[in-house]
Scaffold this motif. Structure first.
Motif, PDB file in Angstrom:
ATOM      1  N   VAL A  86       1.177  -1.147   0.158  1.00 48.01           N
ATOM      2  CA  VAL A  86      -0.052  -0.229  -0.072  1.00 48.01           C
ATOM      3  C   VAL A  86       1.070   1.359  -0.540  1.00 48.01           C
ATOM      4  N   ILE A  87       1.022   2.076  -0.961  1.00 46.48           N
ATOM      5  CA  ILE A  87       1.299   2.995  -1.207  1.00 46.48           C
ATOM      6  C   ILE A  87       0.520   4.620  -1.101  1.00 46.48           C
ATOM      7  N   THR A  88       0.835   5.148  -0.397  1.00 39.30           N
ATOM      8  CA  THR A  88       0.584   7.240   0.092  1.00 39.30           C
ATOM      9  C   THR A  88       0.069   7.730  -1.515  1.00 39.30           C
ATOM     10  N   VAL A  89      -0.771   8.342  -1.847  1.00 36.22           N
ATOM     11  CA  VAL A  89      -0.843   8.902  -2.885  1.00 36.22           C
ATOM     12  C   VAL A  89      -0.501  10.107  -2.834  1.00 36.22           C
ATOM     13  N   PRO A  90       0.853  10.867  -3.446  1.00 38.46           N
ATOM     14  CA  PRO A  90       1.638  12.350  -3.197  1.00 38.46           C
ATOM     15  C   PRO A  90       0.626  13.751  -3.746  1.00 38.46           C
ATOM     16  N   ASP A  91       0.004  14.675  -2.544  1.00 37.61           N
ATOM     17  CA  ASP A  91      -0.824  15.286  -3.490  1.00 37.61           C
ATOM     18  C   ASP A  91      -0.206  17.030  -2.174  1.00 37.61           C
ATOM     19  N   GLU A  92       0.376  17.479  -3.138  1.00 38.86           N
ATOM     20  CA  GLU A  92       0.763  19.063  -2.548  1.00 38.86           C
ATOM     21  C   GLU A  92      -0.575  19.713  -1.485  1.00 38.86           C
ATOM     22  N   ARG A  93      -1.294  19.702  -2.040  1.00 37.99           N
ATOM     23  CA  ARG A  93      -2.871  20.330  -1.359  1.00 37.99           C
ATOM     24  C   ARG A  93      -3.272  19.975  -0.221  1.00 37.99           C
ATOM     25  N   LEU A  94      -2.815  18.353  -0.307  1.00 37.47           N
ATOM     26  CA  LEU A  94      -3.536  17.985   1.070  1.00 37.47           C
ATOM     27  C   LEU A  94      -1.645  18.459   2.553  1.00 37.47           C
ATOM     28  N   ASP A  95      -0.652  18.475   1.389  1.00 39.90           N
ATOM     29  CA  ASP A  95      -0.164  19.145   2.752  1.00 39.90           C
ATOM     30  C   ASP A  95      -0.291  20.136   2.609  1.00 39.90           C
ATOM     31  N   ARG A  96      -1.329  21.161   1.599  1.00 40.93           N
ATOM     32  CA  ARG A  96      -0.995  22.448   1.862  1.00 40.93           C
ATOM     33  C   ARG A  96      -1.907  23.407   3.023  1.00 40.93           C
ATOM     34  N   LEU A  97      -3.235  21.741   3.063  1.00 36.23           N
ATOM     35  CA  LEU A  97      -4.535  22.475   3.795  1.00 36.23           C
ATOM     36  C   LEU A  97      -3.670  22.164   5.036  1.00 36.23           C
ATOM     37  N   ALA A  98      -3.005  20.925   5.408  1.00 35.89           N
ATOM     38  CA  ALA A  98      -2.953  20.727   6.882  1.00 35.89           C
ATOM     39  C   ALA A  98      -1.730  21.628   7.467  1.00 35.89           C
ATOM     40  N   GLU A  99      -0.963  22.337   6.810  1.00 37.88           N
ATOM     41  CA  GLU A  99      -0.469  23.654   7.217  1.00 37.88           C
ATOM     42  C   GLU A  99      -1.227  24.224   7.663  1.00 37.88           C
ATOM     43  N   LEU A 100      -2.523  24.932   6.929  1.00 38.90           N
ATOM     44  CA  LEU A 100      -3.461  25.882   7.512  1.00 38.90           C
ATOM     45  C   LEU A 100      -4.257  25.331   8.817  1.00 38.90           C
ATOM     46  N   VAL A 101      -4.559  24.428   8.375  1.00 41.56           N
ATOM     47  CA  VAL A 101      -5.582  24.057   9.381  1.00 41.56           C
ATOM     48  C   VAL A 101      -4.777  23.035  10.364  1.00 41.56           C
ATOM     49  N   ARG A 102      -4.285  22.749  10.666  1.00 45.60           N
ATOM     50  CA  ARG A 102      -2.936  21.614  11.747  1.00 45.60           C
ATOM     51  C   ARG A 102      -3.744  21.016  12.769  1.00 45.60           C
ATOM     52  N   PRO A 103      -3.939  20.256  12.580  1.00 40.44           N
ATOM     53  CA  PRO A 103      -5.086  19.081  12.573  1.00 40.44           C
ATOM     54  C   PRO A 103      -4.268  17.935  13.577  1.00 40.44           C
ATOM     55  N   GLN A 104      -4.996  17.274  13.992  1.00 39.33           N
ATOM     56  CA  GLN A 104      -4.345  16.316  15.325  1.00 39.33           C
ATOM     57  C   GLN A 104      -3.569  15.233  13.615  1.00 39.33           C
ATOM     58  N   ARG A 105      -4.420  15.682  12.644  1.00 37.71           N
ATOM     59  CA  ARG A 105      -4.459  13.847  11.827  1.00 37.71           C
ATOM     60  C   ARG A 105      -4.209  14.431  10.718  1.00 37.71           C
ATOM     61  N   VAL A 106      -3.319  13.764  10.009  1.00 37.94           N
ATOM     62  CA  VAL A 106      -3.797  13.958   7.834  1.00 37.94           C
ATOM     63  C   VAL A 106      -4.047  12.729   7.655  1.00 37.94           C
ATOM     64  N   VAL A 107      -4.740  12.546   6.465  1.00 40.18           N
ATOM     65  CA  VAL A 107      -4.680  11.372   6.587  1.00 40.18           C
ATOM     66  C   VAL A 107      -4.472  11.108   4.503  1.00 40.18           C
ATOM     67  N   PRO A 108      -3.441  10.860   4.315  1.00 41.04           N
ATOM     68  CA  PRO A 108      -3.591  11.089   2.555  1.00 41.04           C
ATOM     69  C   PRO A 108      -4.517   9.640   2.143  1.00 41.04           C
ATOM     70  N   THR A 109      -4.515  10.019   0.745  1.00 40.62           N
ATOM     71  CA  THR A 109      -5.398   8.992  -0.199  1.00 40.62           C
ATOM     72  C   THR A 109      -4.486   7.547  -0.277  1.00 40.62           C
ATOM     73  N   THR A 110      -4.317   6.525  -0.984  1.00 42.20           N
ATOM     74  CA  THR A 110      -3.367   5.276  -1.013  1.00 42.20           C
ATOM     75  C   THR A 110      -4.167   3.859  -2.605  1.00 42.20           C
ATOM     76  N   VAL A 111      -2.940   4.050  -2.687  1.00 34.68           N
ATOM     77  CA  VAL A 111      -3.119   3.044  -3.785  1.00 34.68           C
ATOM     78  C   VAL A 111      -2.536   1.735  -3.237  1.00 34.68           C
ATOM     79  N   GLU A 112      -3.235   0.657  -3.528  1.00 33.96           N
ATOM     80  CA  GLU A 112      -2.450  -1.143  -3.918  1.00 33.96           C
ATOM     81  C   GLU A 112      -2.388  -1.372  -5.297  1.00 33.96           C
ATOM     82  N   ILE A 113      -0.268  -1.764  -4.702  1.00 31.05           N
ATOM     83  CA  ILE A 113      -0.085  -2.277  -5.790  1.00 31.05           C
ATOM     84  C   ILE A 113       0.095  -3.598  -6.173  1.00 31.05           C
ATOM     85  N   VAL A 114      -0.134  -4.483  -6.678  1.00 28.47           N
ATOM     86  CA  VAL A 114       0.065  -5.552  -6.687  1.00 28.47           C
ATOM     87  C   VAL A 114       1.511  -6.146  -7.723  1.00 28.47           C
ATOM     88  N   ASP A 115       1.789  -6.867  -6.963  1.00 30.23           N
ATOM     89  CA  ASP A 115       3.357  -7.569  -7.853  1.00 30.23           C
ATOM     90  C   ASP A 115       2.941  -9.164  -8.164  1.00 30.23           C
TER      91      ASP A 115
END
Length: 368
Positions: free
Chosen positions: A43-72
């Motif tokens: 499972v890998i997190t999806v990088p998104d600069e918008r999520l990081d920017r929102l977290a900087e402004l809101v300062r929440p207790q936790r930040v949760v990115p969306t994810t993608v499952e990779i199957v080999d």
């Protein structure tokens, strides 16, 4: 929604190396066929600069990115559709994924054995296409045999299904993947092909050209040959170096990664580009929820209406949907907080017919 991408390809093309780099997993990467027998899932997190920017402004207790499952998934060889090698297992595993990342070897290295003795990405692609197409043809013919009997009895629905299946069969027999036919079909036909039959060649494909370090920026003769071969397909092509991605995955700090990327002439890791390609293949977008407890990214299909987006969080949100309070990402960044957005009159109240836009910040009102 859980997005699952299957990494496929011939043995020894760099699938497991790329998987390890993407997920920091421990899949066996070895110089012989069938190094991977069972599918490894990471499972890998999806990088998104918008999520990081929102977290900087809101300062929440936790930040949760969306994810993608990779199957080999285990390497495929000629005859897989008839059970050769690990064919049956490979085809069963690939049937479960949403999108295919087809890794194609586009580098020369005498120290790494090629299962067919030489590097030829177009030939390698055609080997897998043929095996997937043969398996799809077998699936269609079995269903067609059953449908035809019902159609003879005058069943209107099955008469329509018979027409669809005959078109798919002819397309497969011409050597074309089913995904190139989907754009010309209505919703009922697409549902039969992708949901009921789960045809392998109907799945969206990203061709990941695994190149050497010297070719990662410009590509090479092998990547150009592959691009030409898939020009008429509804598919994406990405140039990536599994070796570079493996080095990035081993680096501890973002600063070290940034320095290495700059040295290689790259703007970002290839994994970021790969994830964006997977989202584009499946026509997905991201919306956000933002509060003191949590800032979170959610994945939804493009064109989804507000109740469907609410259902991604919890089924009760969709069942009891009343309205959605929507802030555009750009407005949140401009004004700096939800309260200031409201003061500026930039928060919209939307109903059941609202179509969610990429980057929306949403709060759902519901009652169950």
């Amino acid at each position: 929604m859980a997005l699952q991408c299957g990494i496929v390809g011939l043995p020894n093309v760099g699938k497991s190396t790329l998987f390890n780099a993407l997920t920091s997993g421990k899949a066996l990467a070895a110089n012989y066929p069938f190094a991977t027998k069972d599918p490894n899932v990471g499972v890998i997190t999806v990088p998104d600069e918008r999520l990081d920017r929102l977290a900087e402004l809101v300062r929440p207790q936790r930040v949760v990115p969306t994810t993608v499952e990779i199957v080999d998934i285990a390497g495929l060889i000629k005859g897989a559709s008839k059970g050769e090698g690990l064919g049956n297992q490979f085809l069963a595993n690939i049937r479960e994924v949403d999108a295919i990342v087809h890794v194609v070897r586009c580098f020369e290295d005498d120290n790494i054995v090629h299962v067919d003795g030489s590097v030829n990405p177009v030939r390698d692609k055609e080997v897998i296409d043929l095996e997937l197409g043969l398996k799809d043809l077998e699936t269609v013919e079995k269903r067609l045999d059953r449908v035809s009997r019902a159609a003879k009895a005058g069943n209107k629905e099955e008469l329509r299904n018979q027409e669809i299946l005959n078109a798919v069969k002819a397309h497969l027999e011409s050597g074309q993947p089913v995904r190139s036919l989907l754009a010309h079909m209505d919703d009922d036909a697409r549902r039969l092909i992708t949901k009921e039959l789960s045809l392998l060649t109907a799945k969206p494909v990203l061709y990941a050209c695994n190149v050497d370090e010297a070719s990662v920026l410009t590509g090479n003769a092998h990547t150009e040959a592959l691009r030409a071969a898939v020009a008429n397909e509804d598919a994406h092509v990405l140039i990536i170096c599994a070796g570079i991605e493996a080095q990035i995955a081993e680096m501890d700090s973002p600063e070290e990664q940034a320095e290495f990327l700059e040295m290689m002439g790259l703007k970002e890791p290839g994994r970021n580009t790969l994830i964006r390609h997977c989202y584009a293949l499946l026509d997905l977008i991201t919306y956000f929820t933002a509060g003191e407890k949590e800032v979170r990214a959610w994945t939804v299909r493009r064109g989804a209406k507000a109740p469907e987006a609410a259902g991604v969080i919890h089924s009760d949100f969709e069942k009891g949907f009343i309205r959605a309070e929507v802030i555009k990402y750009e407005d949140f960044i401009r004004y700096g907080s939800e309260a200031k957005v409201k003061e500026a009159g930039k928060m919209a109240v939307e109903g059941k017919e609202y179509v969610v836009q990429d980057g929306d910040i949403m709060h759902f009102r519901f009652n169950v």
